[in-house]
Enzyme design. Sequence first.
Site, mmCIF file in Angstrom:
data_model
loop_
_atom_site.group_PDB
_atom_site.id
_atom_site.type_symbol
_atom_site.label_atom_id
_atom_site.label_comp_id
_atom_site.label_asym_id
_atom_site.label_seq_id
_atom_site.Cartn_x
_atom_site.Cartn_y
_atom_site.Cartn_z
ATOM 1 N N THR A 188 -4.036 -12.792 -0.108
ATOM 2 C CA THR A 188 -3.271 -11.531 -0.156
ATOM 3 C C THR A 188 -1.571 -11.452 -0.466
ATOM 4 O OG1 THR A 188 -4.789 -10.761 1.599
ATOM 5 C CG2 THR A 188 -2.440 -9.797 1.728
ATOM 6 N N GLY B 40 -8.967 -3.690 6.484
ATOM 7 C CA GLY B 40 -8.276 -4.617 7.063
ATOM 8 C C GLY B 40 -6.784 -4.298 7.472
#
Length: 344
Positions: free
Chosen positions: A212, A242
């Site tokens: 990420t 998320g």
Amino acid sequence: MFRALSLGGFLSLVGVLLMTITMSSQVRAQSRKEFAIVIHGGAGGDPAKWTEEYRQQRRAGLTAALEHGVEQLTAGAEAIDVVEQVVRMMEDDQTFNAGRGCVLNENGEHELDASIMDGRNLRCGAVAGVRQAKNPISLARKVMTETKHILLMGTGADEFGEAIGIEQAEPDYFRTQRKKASWQRWKNQDVDAQLHRPKTIGPGDEQLYLGTVGCVVLDKQGNLAAATSTGGLMGKRWGRVGDSPIIGAGNYADNQTCAVSGTGVGEEFIRHTVASDIAARIRYGGKTLQAAAKTVVEALPEECGGVIAVDGMGSMVMEFNTPGMSRAFADSAGNRGVMLGRDD
Ligand code: ASP
């Protein structure tokens, strides 16, 4: 005589006071850095176990993105533009789990999440589960600037992007051969039913849930901004969202406190409202950025993830409770570094 003396005394007192005020504001001006930038390329996995080639790849990606950010900030660019540009670069780099080269969900498909926030005015934009925008972070910025909403999801977000002319990409652009192979390995493994993560990681599976990306910035005008973008967790249930597009969980920026970008198990970041908790500890508890970030990350479950953050003085923080977090930082005072593990 008495009156003249006291006037003289009064004037010199004013002089001393003025000098003190000027000096202390100079000290403050000197200690506030002109700019600061921190980026991350994900936490998780143990960098000590990666191949040298993979370590180099990550370092190169981080270095290029950092250099670009520093160049922009030196030239006086605004924080909100810099965080978008830097995250775009990392989305385009298939080493990271964002944009091209993202991880795949349980069906082997990509669903991308991103958000961006402007510390000047708390304006923010986010997208969840998008599949078409080449750069989800730019789509998130358009949600911020072109709609009255904050978070658009799925096909609604993709249609919005198409309608306003955001650059589109085909599924195979995002789903690289390398990530398809990782997905296949994930598929053959025993997975944690709750988090859709492998219970064990075999050699070479560092790709499974890493990468990420995020960027936090203090610019020369004294403004803060944060941006985060991800493909989420490998094998996630389709439709799962998320923390990255959730303002206050995986991303937050407020000039009054700090700018934060998180990486790790998103469910925990949402549950612990990680980014806004760090800001709240500064705002209401009078904590320093370092102390606030440390406390919040320490309260997360073991090996959960980490955060990067900056404040209005240019303090830079990188806290994580995993063996590593790919990260890079630079400021106008000449501090600079690119790191993967705890010490290197
Ligand atoms: N936080 C991201 C998510 O849960 C994943 C990550 O940071 O690696 O979607």
